[in-house]
Design an enzyme around this catalytic site. Structure first.
Site, PDB file in Angstrom:
ATOM      1  N   GLU A 291       0.814  -1.226   0.000  1.00  8.52           N
ATOM      2  CA  GLU A 291       0.000   0.000   0.000  1.00  8.52           C
ATOM      3  C   GLU A 291       0.840   1.266   0.000  1.00  8.52           C
ATOM      4  O   GLU A 291       0.797   2.049   0.953  1.00  8.52           O
ATOM      5  CB  GLU A 291      -0.868   0.027   1.261  1.00  8.52           C
ATOM      6  CG  GLU A 291      -1.899  -1.049   1.346  1.00  8.52           C
ATOM      7  CD  GLU A 291      -2.567  -1.074   2.721  1.00  8.52           C
ATOM      8  OE1 GLU A 291      -1.938  -0.714   3.728  1.00  8.52           O
ATOM      9  OE2 GLU A 291      -3.731  -1.463   2.755  1.00  8.52           O
ATOM     10  N   PRO A 292       1.611   1.512  -1.031  1.00  7.21           N
ATOM     11  CA  PRO A 292       2.391   2.748  -1.035  1.00  7.21           C
ATOM     12  C   PRO A 292       1.508   3.973  -1.273  1.00  7.21           C
ATOM     13  O   PRO A 292       0.584   3.928  -2.094  1.00  7.21           O
ATOM     14  CB  PRO A 292       3.351   2.554  -2.214  1.00  7.21           C
ATOM     15  CG  PRO A 292       2.651   1.599  -3.120  1.00  7.21           C
ATOM     16  CD  PRO A 292       1.799   0.722  -2.259  1.00  7.21           C
ATOM     17  N   GLY A 293       1.775   5.034  -0.553  1.00  5.62           N
ATOM     18  CA  GLY A 293       1.065   6.297  -0.768  1.00  5.62           C
ATOM     19  C   GLY A 293       2.064   7.342  -1.200  1.00  5.62           C
ATOM     20  O   GLY A 293       2.167   7.728  -2.364  1.00  5.62           O
ATOM     21  N   ARG A 294       2.909   7.737  -0.228  1.00  4.24           N
ATOM     22  CA  ARG A 294       3.908   8.782  -0.438  1.00  4.24           C
ATOM     23  C   ARG A 294       4.778   8.511  -1.674  1.00  4.24           C
ATOM     24  O   ARG A 294       5.043   9.413  -2.455  1.00  4.24           O
ATOM     25  CB  ARG A 294       4.810   8.821   0.811  1.00  4.24           C
ATOM     26  CG  ARG A 294       5.736   9.995   0.882  1.00  4.24           C
ATOM     27  CD  ARG A 294       6.766   9.785   2.022  1.00  4.24           C
ATOM     28  NE  ARG A 294       6.161   9.365   3.271  1.00  4.24           N
ATOM     29  CZ  ARG A 294       5.751  10.202   4.231  1.00  4.24           C
ATOM     30  NH1 ARG A 294       5.893  11.493   4.090  1.00  4.24           N
ATOM     31  NH2 ARG A 294       5.212   9.731   5.340  1.00  4.24           N
ATOM     32  N   ARG A 331       3.175  19.956   7.366  1.00 10.71           N
ATOM     33  CA  ARG A 331       4.138  18.930   7.753  1.00 10.71           C
ATOM     34  C   ARG A 331       5.344  19.480   8.524  1.00 10.71           C
ATOM     35  O   ARG A 331       5.953  18.761   9.297  1.00 10.71           O
ATOM     36  CB  ARG A 331       4.581  18.103   6.534  1.00 10.71           C
ATOM     37  CG  ARG A 331       3.429  17.307   5.930  1.00 10.71           C
ATOM     38  CD  ARG A 331       3.870  16.283   4.888  1.00 10.71           C
ATOM     39  NE  ARG A 331       4.567  15.173   5.478  1.00 10.71           N
ATOM     40  CZ  ARG A 331       5.875  15.000   5.461  1.00 10.71           C
ATOM     41  NH1 ARG A 331       6.653  15.899   4.855  1.00 10.71           N
ATOM     42  NH2 ARG A 331       6.433  13.955   6.026  1.00 10.71           N
ATOM     43  N   TYR A 335       5.788  17.823  12.015  1.00 13.54           N
ATOM     44  CA  TYR A 335       6.900  16.852  12.124  1.00 13.54           C
ATOM     45  C   TYR A 335       8.273  17.466  11.902  1.00 13.54           C
ATOM     46  O   TYR A 335       9.260  16.729  11.798  1.00 13.54           O
ATOM     47  CB  TYR A 335       6.761  15.738  11.070  1.00 13.54           C
ATOM     48  CG  TYR A 335       5.390  15.202  10.777  1.00 13.54           C
ATOM     49  CD1 TYR A 335       4.658  14.531  11.753  1.00 13.54           C
ATOM     50  CD2 TYR A 335       4.842  15.312   9.499  1.00 13.54           C
ATOM     51  CE1 TYR A 335       3.403  13.996  11.451  1.00 13.54           C
ATOM     52  CE2 TYR A 335       3.598  14.782   9.196  1.00 13.54           C
ATOM     53  CZ  TYR A 335       2.883  14.133  10.173  1.00 13.54           C
ATOM     54  OH  TYR A 335       1.661  13.606   9.885  1.00 13.54           O
ATOM     55  N   CYS A 362      -1.557  33.288  11.346  1.00 12.15           N
ATOM     56  CA  CYS A 362      -1.274  33.996  12.593  1.00 12.15           C
ATOM     57  C   CYS A 362      -0.764  33.020  13.631  1.00 12.15           C
ATOM     58  O   CYS A 362      -1.493  32.654  14.569  1.00 12.15           O
ATOM     59  CB  CYS A 362      -2.529  34.685  13.092  1.00 12.15           C
ATOM     60  SG  CYS A 362      -2.955  36.034  12.028  1.00 12.15           S
ATOM     61  N   GLU A 363       0.449  32.591  13.450  1.00 15.31           N
ATOM     62  CA  GLU A 363       1.018  31.579  14.330  1.00 15.31           C
ATOM     63  C   GLU A 363       2.530  31.573  14.096  1.00 15.31           C
ATOM     64  O   GLU A 363       2.966  31.378  12.957  1.00 15.31           O
ATOM     65  CB  GLU A 363       0.384  30.235  13.941  1.00 15.31           C
ATOM     66  CG  GLU A 363       0.796  29.109  14.767  1.00 15.31           C
ATOM     67  CD  GLU A 363      -0.381  28.241  15.224  1.00 15.31           C
ATOM     68  OE1 GLU A 363      -1.552  28.653  15.150  1.00 15.31           O
ATOM     69  OE2 GLU A 363      -0.086  27.145  15.674  1.00 15.31           O
ATOM     70  N   TYR A 391       0.544  14.044   1.331  1.00 17.36           N
ATOM     71  CA  TYR A 391       0.224  14.587   2.661  1.00 17.36           C
ATOM     72  C   TYR A 391       0.348  16.107   2.741  1.00 17.36           C
ATOM     73  O   TYR A 391       0.697  16.657   3.787  1.00 17.36           O
ATOM     74  CB  TYR A 391       1.097  13.911   3.740  1.00 17.36           C
ATOM     75  CG  TYR A 391       0.971  12.403   3.740  1.00 17.36           C
ATOM     76  CD1 TYR A 391      -0.226  11.793   4.108  1.00 17.36           C
ATOM     77  CD2 TYR A 391       2.019  11.578   3.338  1.00 17.36           C
ATOM     78  CE1 TYR A 391      -0.364  10.406   4.079  1.00 17.36           C
ATOM     79  CE2 TYR A 391       1.890  10.195   3.306  1.00 17.36           C
ATOM     80  CZ  TYR A 391       0.696   9.626   3.683  1.00 17.36           C
ATOM     81  OH  TYR A 391       0.550   8.258   3.658  1.00 17.36           O
TER      82      TYR A 391
END
Ligand code: LLP
Length: 432
Positions: A291-294, A331, A335, A362-363, A391
């Site tokens: 099940e590869p996604g990335r 991301r 992370y 605003c962060e 992602y």
């Protein structure tokens, strides 16, 4: 600088993707903009499938993990390439079915599927429920009975393997919300329970050991552990489980430091280990899903922004602010993920300026990358962030009521919008 297969620099010194000048794409479609190379996506799908054919006698199927990037057009592309589709929510499932994706090639994941989601999946007659816990097994059986159907079920197992990756995205160990633990006996109990249910056909076992993994050994080990479980189940119940799903997690390049293995090597090593272990354990060779996604979409996508402000703080750092940020790419804030960034309209110039790329939310933590080297930045430049195909769009939000960017797909040098840019009207659509 790391530049992927589909990225080049043209005679104007501009970055191109799949033959399209990114500066022109930014002008034509506006920024922020996600751009994806469809040729590359298709070639990634083919590389996986041909690897299965070559090393595993074609007895496997690649199932694209659509949480990495899901919209109707990617579902159509994945369907045309003949892959299966992993969905992790009713929303991903609905999108796939609306795009005409064949239900029998859909694998439905999730550790807390709602009754509504399970009913929808039964109505569509999806091929594979990946069941996560005993409550869910019971619910699937009950709802399948109500619908007068049998559900094809695979059980998600925690094989207890540490894939040396970011701790937020490790899922194979015992302390994980996903699946049945092997070492506590929970997995065997669940398998026996599944075999008893009248409206459940237990087809397979599944494991997923993490994400952005660069080594082959955890995958080989996971396959061996899972085959041992299949052998134990055969010994204890007489039933030989015929499908094995080894999950996704194959790593990609985000920077030139990353060194992913070619997919073919994973497949070759895992296939060899499976053949050998099956012989040793006297098992039939199972049908394998991965099940590869990335690794299907990640490197195929880039994000284009416009630089709107530059703030030099002497002896501290230079902030370069772009017209997107954590809302379209969360991301870094989640992370501290590394990315390669460059100025698309100066791609042939040296990356000699150290900057921190900031978003517009605003962060304070709304950053895309800290202390990274890019070409000398000026207001109005187009900034490209590479390897944002996975992602990013799928994890984007409307924080600060920023409309989500459009997604443009490029095929053979021709761009087309596959997801429209959100408008302010879209933002208030559900407000009463
Ligand atoms: N299969 C299962 C059951 C999964 O949970 C996942 C990812 C995949 C396949 C696909 O893994 P991939 O090949 O894409 O590594 N949001 C994080 C990644 C979370 C991955 C969750 N599960 C990130 O941005 O890095």
């Amino acid at each position: 600088m790391y530049v992927s297969d589909s990225l080049k620099i043209n005679e104007k010194g501009h970055l191109t993707i799949c033959g399209c000048d990114t500066v022109e794409l930014a002008e034509q479609f506006g920024t922020p903009l996600y751009v994806m190379d469809e040729n590359q996506i298709r070639s990634n799908c083919r590389r996986y499938q041909s690897s299965f054919d070559k090393h595993y006698k074609g007895r496997g199927m690649t199932v694209y993990a659509s949480k990495a990037f899901n919209c109707k057009e990617i579902c159509r592309i994945i369907n045309e390439e003949g892959l299966g589709l992993d969905v992790a929510s009713g929303g991903e499932l609905y999108t796939a079915v609306q795009a005409g994706f064949p239900a029998n090639r859909i694998h439905f994941h999730g550790n807390n599927k709602t009754e509504q989601e399970i009913r929808l999946a039964l109505e569509y007659e999806i091929g594979h429920f990946i069941a996560d816990n005993l409550t869910e097994l019971q619910t699937i059986d009950r709802l399948a009975k109500e619908a007068g159907k049998n559900a094809h079920v695979t059980l998600r197992i925690k094989p207890g393997i540490d894939a040396h990756t970011h701790s937020f995205i490790q899922t194979g160990q015992i302390d994980s919300k996903f699946g049945f633990a092997l070492e506590t006996g929970e997995a065997m109990k669940a398998i026996k329970a599944a075999l008893e249910y009248q409206n459940i056909d237990l087809k397979g076992l599944h494991c997923h050991i993490g994400s952005q993994i660069f080594e082959s050994s955890p995958f080989v080990l996971a396959a061996e552990v899972m085959l041992q479980l299949i052998a134990d189940v055969k010994r204890e119940t007489g039933v030989e489980i015929e499908e094995l799903n080894l999950g996704g997690g194959f790593g990609i390049h985000y920077t030139s430091e990353d060194a992913p293995l070619p997919y073919d090597q994973y497949m070759e090593l895992v296939s060899a280990a499976v053949f050998q272990k099956c012989e040793e354990l006297e098992l039939k060779v199972p049908f394998i899903f991965i099940e590869p996604g990335r690794s299907i979409v990640g490197e195929t996508g880039i994000t284009l922004y416009e630089i709107g402000a530059i703030k030099q703080i002497p002896n501290i750092r230079t902030y370069v602010s772009v017209n997107g940020g954590m809302a379209d790419n969360p991301r870094y804030i989640l992370y501290q993920s590394e990315y390669t960034a460059l100025i698309a309209n100066k791609a042939n110039q040296p990356a000699d300026t150290q900057v921190t790329i900031a978003g517009k939310c605003c962060e304070s933590g709304d950053l895309i990358q800290e202390n990274t080297m890019i070409q000398n930045p000026q207001i109005g430049d187009v900034l490209a962030v590479l390897s944002t195909g996975a992602y990013n769009y799928s994890m984007a939000s409307n924080y600060n009521r920023n409309p989500r960017p459009a997604v443009v797909m490029v095929k053979d040098g021709t761009p087309r919008v596959v997801v429209r840019r959100e408008s302010y009207e879209d933002l208030i659509r559900n407000d009463l």
